[in-house]
Design a protein around this motif. Structure first.
Motif, PDB file in Angstrom:
ATOM      1  N   LYS A 198       0.821  -1.217   0.000  1.00 45.84           N
ATOM      2  CA  LYS A 198       0.000   0.000   0.000  1.00 45.84           C
ATOM      3  C   LYS A 198       0.855   1.268   0.000  1.00 45.84           C
ATOM      4  N   GLU A 199       1.946   1.262   0.777  1.00 46.07           N
ATOM      5  CA  GLU A 199       2.769   2.470   0.848  1.00 46.07           C
ATOM      6  C   GLU A 199       3.555   2.717  -0.443  1.00 46.07           C
ATOM      7  N   PHE A 200       3.642   1.704  -1.314  1.00 49.58           N
ATOM      8  CA  PHE A 200       4.329   1.846  -2.604  1.00 49.58           C
ATOM      9  C   PHE A 200       3.341   1.679  -3.756  1.00 49.58           C
ATOM     10  N   ALA A 201       2.117   2.161  -3.567  1.00 50.08           N
ATOM     11  CA  ALA A 201       1.087   2.024  -4.597  1.00 50.08           C
ATOM     12  C   ALA A 201       1.574   2.689  -5.890  1.00 50.08           C
ATOM     13  N   PRO A 202       1.306   2.073  -7.028  1.00 48.61           N
ATOM     14  CA  PRO A 202       1.825   2.602  -8.297  1.00 48.61           C
ATOM     15  C   PRO A 202       1.063   3.846  -8.749  1.00 48.61           C
ATOM     16  N   SER A 203       1.783   4.720  -9.446  1.00 52.38           N
ATOM     17  CA  SER A 203       1.156   5.901 -10.030  1.00 52.38           C
ATOM     18  C   SER A 203       0.495   5.503 -11.348  1.00 52.38           C
ATOM     19  N   ASP A 204      -0.287   6.418 -11.898  1.00 50.90           N
ATOM     20  CA  ASP A 204      -0.950   6.145 -13.171  1.00 50.90           C
ATOM     21  C   ASP A 204       0.066   5.913 -14.284  1.00 50.90           C
ATOM     22  N   GLU A 205       1.162   6.699 -14.276  1.00 52.76           N
ATOM     23  CA  GLU A 205       2.194   6.529 -15.308  1.00 52.76           C
ATOM     24  C   GLU A 205       2.844   5.153 -15.199  1.00 52.76           C
ATOM     25  N   GLU A 206       3.074   4.711 -13.966  1.00 51.91           N
ATOM     26  CA  GLU A 206       3.685   3.396 -13.754  1.00 51.91           C
ATOM     27  C   GLU A 206       2.769   2.293 -14.268  1.00 51.91           C
TER      28      GLU A 206
END
Length: 165
Positions: free
Chosen positions: A83-91
């Motif tokens: 959860k703390e490393f949730a991906p961004s939209d670009e990722e």
């Protein structure tokens, strides 16, 4: 018919056992992933639709974020994120295109988008272009009148004194 029904029931029970075993194996792998401190995401091997749905369910119960990537049914895989490393939209878009995520390239793309937005905003502030013909009519008729005809006519023009000039 009774033999076929018995075989079918046996196959269903076997399939159900395999699903339960797969779920237990995935729960173990997900718990190992949660305990691994240096690993923000984990990519699992390609699997079929049912196995992917089981893994998504296990990840949701564990409080993780999961996404499936890949084009065809044989190559789709699940990626689980803490959860703390949730991906961004670009990722996510990079993974959907089948590329590896590169934060430096993403930052460069973001800067280019911002620059394009600033240029567009500056263009809007300047207002619309002044009205006028898109090209010079003299260029269109240059082959007929030449380039020096207007200049020569202006030099020879004399004022008509009858009209008060």
């Amino acid at each position: 018919a009774p033999e076929q029904a018995a075989r079918m029931k046996k196959l269903q029970e076997q399939e159900k056992r395999q699903k339960v075993e797969f779920r237990k194996r995935m729960e173990q792998e997900v718990s190992q992933f949660i305990q691994a401190t240096g690993e923000p995401r984990r990519r699992f091997q390609p699997m079929n639709k049912i196995e992917r749905s089981i893994l998504h369910d296990v990840a949701e119960v564990a409080g993780l974020t999961s996404f499936s990537f890949g084009d065809d049914e044989d190559s789709r895989y699940v990626m689980v994120f803490k959860k703390e490393f949730a991906p961004s939209d670009e990722e996510l878009e990079a993974y959907r295109r089948g590329e590896e995520w590169d934060p430096a390239r993403a930052e460069e793309r973001r800067r280019l988008r911002e620059l394009a937005a600033q240029q567009e905003e500056a263009e809007l502030e300047r207002g619309p272009a002044p009205p006028g013909p898109p090209n010079d009519y003299k260029d269109k008729y240059r082959h007929l009148i030449g380039s020096d005809a207007a200049k020569a006519a202006a030099r020879t023009m004399e004022a008509n004194k009858a009209y008060g000039c």
